[in-house]
Write a protein that holds these residues in place. Sequence first.
Motif, short mmCIF file in Angstrom:
data_model
loop_
_atom_site.label_atom_id
_atom_site.label_comp_id
_atom_site.label_asym_id
_atom_site.label_seq_id
_atom_site.Cartn_x
_atom_site.Cartn_y
_atom_site.Cartn_z
N GLU A 191 -1.06 6.30 13.29
CA GLU A 191 -0.29 5.26 13.98
C GLU A 191 -0.62 3.92 13.35
N GLN A 192 0.43 3.21 12.94
CA GLN A 192 0.23 1.91 12.30
C GLN A 192 1.44 1.02 12.59
N PRO A 193 1.27 -0.30 12.49
CA PRO A 193 2.45 -1.16 12.49
C PRO A 193 3.41 -0.65 11.41
N THR A 194 4.70 -0.79 11.63
CA THR A 194 5.68 -0.12 10.78
C THR A 194 5.54 -0.47 9.30
N ALA A 195 5.26 -1.72 8.94
CA ALA A 195 5.12 -2.07 7.52
C ALA A 195 4.01 -1.25 6.86
N GLU A 196 2.89 -1.08 7.54
CA GLU A 196 1.79 -0.27 7.00
C GLU A 196 2.15 1.21 7.01
N ALA A 197 2.83 1.65 8.08
CA ALA A 197 3.22 3.06 8.19
C ALA A 197 4.15 3.47 7.05
N VAL A 198 5.03 2.58 6.64
CA VAL A 198 5.92 2.86 5.52
C VAL A 198 5.11 3.12 4.25
N GLN A 199 4.12 2.28 3.99
CA GLN A 199 3.28 2.48 2.80
C GLN A 199 2.52 3.80 2.87
N THR A 200 1.98 4.10 4.05
CA THR A 200 1.25 5.36 4.23
C THR A 200 2.17 6.56 4.03
N PHE A 201 3.35 6.51 4.65
CA PHE A 201 4.32 7.60 4.51
C PHE A 201 4.66 7.82 3.04
N ASN A 202 4.99 6.75 2.33
CA ASN A 202 5.36 6.87 0.92
C ASN A 202 4.21 7.42 0.08
#
Length: 113
Positions: free
Chosen positions: A85-96
């Motif tokens: 779980e992360q703020p969306t900007a960080e979550a995008v980087q993690t997902f990628n």
Amino acid sequence: MIGHYQFGAMTVGGKIYRNDLKIIDDEVISRWWRREGHTCDIEDVQDILASGPETLVVGMGQPGRMHVTDSLRKVLKDARIELIEQPTAEAVQTFNRLHGRGKRVAGAFHLTC
């Protein structure tokens, strides 16, 4: 996979989405609505659970107002699905990053608050 994120918009595969969305097995499910707006619970991600990813990355919104329920945390733990779980900007980087490493990763992203 995710090209760009800014408050209220995400680009995936060259297409711009302006509503919350999920990504499962490289498929984008747009206009993701949860039973309770800033809460992510089991019924909100049944399709993700059925796909059996290794990891679920949840973008909690830009300031991180959305939260995952304890009941969903338990279901994910029992299914041996890692939750990030992360703020969306960080979550995008993690997902990628995970997707780029060939991991079976699913994403659920709140694009605004």
